[in-house]
Motif scaffolding. Structure first.
Motif: not given
Length: 294
Positions: A224, A227, A262, A265-266, A268-270, A272, A277
């Protein structure tokens, strides 16, 4: 039982969300078994003891399938110096949907560049961090010949330390420059450093591309702390961003071995929204690496 080598990547896990159809992992390396391909005398370490090249490719295929990627860019490791054989063979065996980034020395001639194209290479790599065989001056001199062949330059540097000195040259260069690992800042993880802001400016001008990769080299999972930098790069120009796993995570130094899921996933956290994407995982690599979108 012997303790597993800490340099071996873990078995892949499913991400929270698989990559979309046609997605490209834009940054991986391939290594081989001991004595299978000659290592460079100037290397900083040896690859982890493991399987032969085909065994490593099986591991790579398993990760691609688990994460949902159908394409990939295999980046030649400085561990093998200018002998690109292991990467050339990996690209050949992976077949359609896979290309390479190789190493060439200063002063490489037309014959070497033509061989590069025949090997299905898409770029020559310049490593400002670990050193190597190609200098910035050599890359600048090589740029017109690269442009003639549809090749580009891929570069590993520390944006906060190097970008200011590179920016004007990059703006005048005949080919695009693709920067690895979000510019790999070495000071505080902030988007406010002059070098990182310069990288964002070049990105917004469409002069460079950036791989949103290797966050584990800069901060701990779940990553994070990176990010804001990833968000800043995407805000600067989502049409010039790429994503890569950096598998199998060579030359870790003091970083912790990551789980590739992971890292996705990081991302995809940013990111959205589906359109951005898809742009970064599918459309952008198709454009810069010359993959068919059909």
């Amino acid at each position: 039982m012997d303790k597993p080598d800490a340099r071996m990547p873990p078995a892949p896990q499913k991400p929270a969300r698989r990559a979309p159809q046609g997605a490209c992992d834009a940054h991986v390396h391939l290594v081989a078994g001991a004595n299978e391909y000659p290592l460079w005398h100037g290397r900083a370490e040896n690859p982890a003891p493991g399987p032969d090249l085909e065994g490593w490719l099986d591991k790579f295929r398993a990760q691609l399938g688990t994460l949902g990627f159908a394409r990939g860019i295999i980046v030649h490791s400085i561990l093998y110096g200018t002998d690109n054989s292991v990467t050339v063979e990996a690209v050949r065996r992976m077949g359609h949907g896979f290309k390479g980034v190789g190493l060439l020395p200063d002063g490489a001639n037309d014959k070497q560049l033509d061989q590069f194209v025949d090997w299905n290479m898409t770029a020559v790599r310049l490593n400002y961090v670990h050193g190597g065989v190609l200098s910035w001056e050599g890359a600048r001199a090589m740029a017109p010949a690269l442009a003639e062949r549809g090749l580009h330059i891929q570069m590993l540097c520390h944006a906060d330390q190097h970008m200011g000195a590179l920016a004007d040259d990059i703006r005048d260069l005949a080919v695009p420059v693709v920067f690895d690992h979000i510019g790999w800042p070495r000071d505080a993880l902030t988007a406010k450093s002059a070098g990182f802001e310069t990288l964002c400016a070049l990105l917004s001008e469409g002069k460079v591309w950036v791989k949103l990769s290797a966050l584990y080299r800069m901060c701990a999972a779940p990553y994070g702390d990176a990010d804001p930098l990833v968000a800043a790069l995407i805000a600067a120009n989502p049409e010039r961003c790429l994503w890569g796993s950096d598998w199998p995570h060579l030359m870790l130094a003091d970083a912790q071995m990551p789980q590739a899921a992971d890292l996705l996933n990081a991302f995809d956290r940013v990111v959205t929204d589906d359109a951005t994407r898809h742009r970064i995982l599918v459309d952008n690599p198709a454009e810069i690496f010359g993959f068919s979108t059909g």
